[in-house]
Design a protein around this motif. Structure first.
Motif, PDB file in Angstrom:
ATOM      1  N   GLU A  54      42.936  29.703  30.110  1.00  0.00           N
ATOM      2  CA  GLU A  54      44.401  29.749  30.101  1.00  0.00           C
ATOM      3  C   GLU A  54      44.897  30.902  29.236  1.00  0.00           C
ATOM      4  N   ARG A  57      44.389  33.959  31.333  1.00  0.00           N
ATOM      5  CA  ARG A  57      45.411  34.013  32.379  1.00  0.00           C
ATOM      6  C   ARG A  57      46.708  34.596  31.827  1.00  0.00           C
ATOM      7  N   GLU A  61      48.556  38.109  32.852  1.00  0.00           N
ATOM      8  CA  GLU A  61      49.940  38.071  33.318  1.00  0.00           C
ATOM      9  C   GLU A  61      50.800  39.021  32.505  1.00  0.00           C
ATOM     10  N   PRO A  67      47.841  37.942  40.194  1.00  0.00           N
ATOM     11  CA  PRO A  67      46.792  36.916  40.330  1.00  0.00           C
ATOM     12  C   PRO A  67      45.927  37.196  41.551  1.00  0.00           C
ATOM     13  N   SER A  71      44.465  30.634  46.000  1.00  0.00           N
ATOM     14  CA  SER A  71      45.792  30.050  46.265  1.00  0.00           C
ATOM     15  C   SER A  71      46.892  30.648  45.400  1.00  0.00           C
ATOM     16  N   THR A  73      46.723  32.013  42.457  1.00  0.00           N
ATOM     17  CA  THR A  73      46.576  31.810  41.017  1.00  0.00           C
ATOM     18  C   THR A  73      45.607  32.852  40.442  1.00  0.00           C
ATOM     19  N   TYR A  74      45.458  32.834  39.125  1.00  0.00           N
ATOM     20  CA  TYR A  74      44.468  33.690  38.468  1.00  0.00           C
ATOM     21  C   TYR A  74      43.094  33.033  38.421  1.00  0.00           C
ATOM     22  N   PHE A  75      42.993  31.778  38.833  1.00  0.00           N
ATOM     23  CA  PHE A  75      41.761  31.010  38.668  1.00  0.00           C
ATOM     24  C   PHE A  75      40.982  30.895  39.973  1.00  0.00           C
ATOM     25  N   GLN A  76      39.668  31.056  39.860  1.00  0.00           N
ATOM     26  CA  GLN A  76      38.733  30.735  40.941  1.00  0.00           C
ATOM     27  C   GLN A  76      37.747  29.727  40.368  1.00  0.00           C
ATOM     28  N   THR A 103      35.330  28.185  35.729  1.00  0.00           N
ATOM     29  CA  THR A 103      36.576  28.842  36.128  1.00  0.00           C
ATOM     30  C   THR A 103      36.498  30.338  35.871  1.00  0.00           C
TER      31      THR A 103
END
Length: 409
Positions: A54, A57, A61, A67, A71, A73-76, A103
């Motif tokens: 987080e 992220r 940002e 991102p 979907s 977002t910054y997360f995979q 993540t």
């Protein structure tokens, strides 16, 4: 140690609501947060790793990266079952009992270019001392991993910040990997489930343990054989370092996953040390001026290649396939940056054969038994010939003088 008031201020800024104007963050500040006890060693799949994710992220940002995870977002995320057999491959699976979820944190600079440069560094570490720890104390301790690899992530973020302002010839994918310490899991998952078109990947740069630049400014760069341009460009741009270049694209870090997809790679590394995979790998031991030099060097390299066509990929000799199997250990940390004759010792483990024989940090092993030692590979071949209980003579040089000791395995 870092001033508690400053650290509290930094954490408040980044974990509170988004500020109107992004705050400029230094290498020291990024490392201070990522290698802080509050993140308990960032072990893959733990709530503490999610806190680190987080933070990354928010940093991406505020830098201005788009991102590029799943979907929007910054997360995979990726879920896997831990290995019960060290020789088996990890199986990615759906979340369930006895699974772990890692993540990756991914940002993007879209310059509307044809090709994309991938720049990465893993952010996970060993938590309280999971498998891979070299700590031998009885009570668990936090493994903060300042050099391994808060240093690489801090440099990654500084490089990303620079690239938002310059070098428009490529797009840039900025990725901080999870699961590296458990077997390059995050990078392996990414190349099998990419969030960009990997056929348009120009090259990949990996920073893993770049926080301990030594007084002689030795910087190891592996993967130089994976593209014809690497060696010439690295040498031409170098003003600050004593370079040790290694051609192989295979190594114990995330660039390997990309090399195996026929993508040119480089791995930047300032060397092993006695705090590696121990609780003592803390933020106050890092060479931040050295990290700034490495950051500038990487940005300059990207700029040098900015207008060039997509790099040509070359396969290299897989040196890891030639490493012999060992039945014994000396109990030393080799100096992987040493390019002289022999194997220089960078650390000696307590209670192991080398310490019992009186070997010290800085000694250079030049012969083991009947075998001459000229480099790391010949040292490993010589060591593989011995079994537990064997005794052999070891010839070393110390401060220019040669001496012989007996080693009992």
């Amino acid at each position: 140690m870092w001033n508690r008031l400053i650290l509290t201020l930094i954490i408040t800024i980044f974990f509170s609501c988004k500020s109107e104007k992004p705050v400029s963050v230094s290498l020291e500040e990024d490392v201070a947060i990522l290698a802080n006890d509050s993140l308990a060693g960032r072990e893959t799949g733990t709530p503490d790793e999610i806190k680190a994710a987080e933070y990354l992220r928010k940093r991406m940002e505020d830098i201005g990266l788009e991102p590029k995870g799943n979907s929007g977002t910054y997360f995979q995320t990726f879920t896997f079952k831990p290995k019960t057999d060290p020789h088996q491959q990890v199986q990615y699976t759906m979340a369930g009992d006895s699974t772990i979820t890692g993540t990756n944190v991914i940002g993007y600079i879209d310059n509307q270019a044809k090709n994309t440069v991938i720049i990465g560094a893993h952010y996970d570490h060993l938590g309280m001392g999971s498998e891979g720890s070299l700590y031998r104390g009885e009570e668990p301790q936090i493994h903060n991993g300042a050099d391994d690899n808060a240093s690489g992530v801090a440099v990654l973020l500084q490089v990303a910040d620079s690239l938002t302002k310059k070098h428009r010839g490529n797009n840039y994918l900025i990725i901080s990997f999870s699961g590296e310490e458990m077997g390059l899991l995050g990078s392996n998952y990414f190349v099998k489930n990419p969030t960009i078109d990997l056929s348009r990947a120009n090259y990949m740069l990996n920073m893993d343990m770049v926080g301990r630049l030594r007084q002689d400014s030795t910087l190891s760069i592996s993967g130089t054989g994976t593209a014809p341009v690497w060696t010439q460009s690295l040498n031409a741009l170098n003003e600050d370092f004593r370079l040790v270049l290694n051609e192989s694209g295979i190594g114990p870090s995330d660039h390997t996953s990309f090399y195996l997809q026929d993508i040119p790679v480089l791995h930047f590394f300032t060397g092993q040390h006695e705090d590696y995979h121990k609780p003592s790998d803390d933020a106050d031991l890092l060479n931040y001026d050295g990290m700034r030099k490495i950051t500038g060097y990487i940005v300059d390299l990207i700029g040098e290649l900015d207008d060039d066509p997509k790099l040509s990929f070359r396969k290299t000799k897989n040196e890891s396939e030639q490493v012999p199997r060992f039945r014994v250990a000396m109990g030393v940390i080799p100096d992987y940056l040493f390019d002289g004759k022999g194997m220089r010792i960078d650390g000696v483990s307590e209670g192991k054969p080398a310490q019992k024989a009186g070997l010290q940090k800085g000694d250079i092993v030049v012969q083991m038994g009947d075998s001459t030692v000229t480099d790391m590979m010949s040292y490993m071949r010589a060591l593989s010939a011995f079994e537990k209980g064997d005794t052999t003579s070891v010839v070393i040089t110390r401060d220019g003088d040669q001496m012989e000791v007996k080693i009992i395995f």
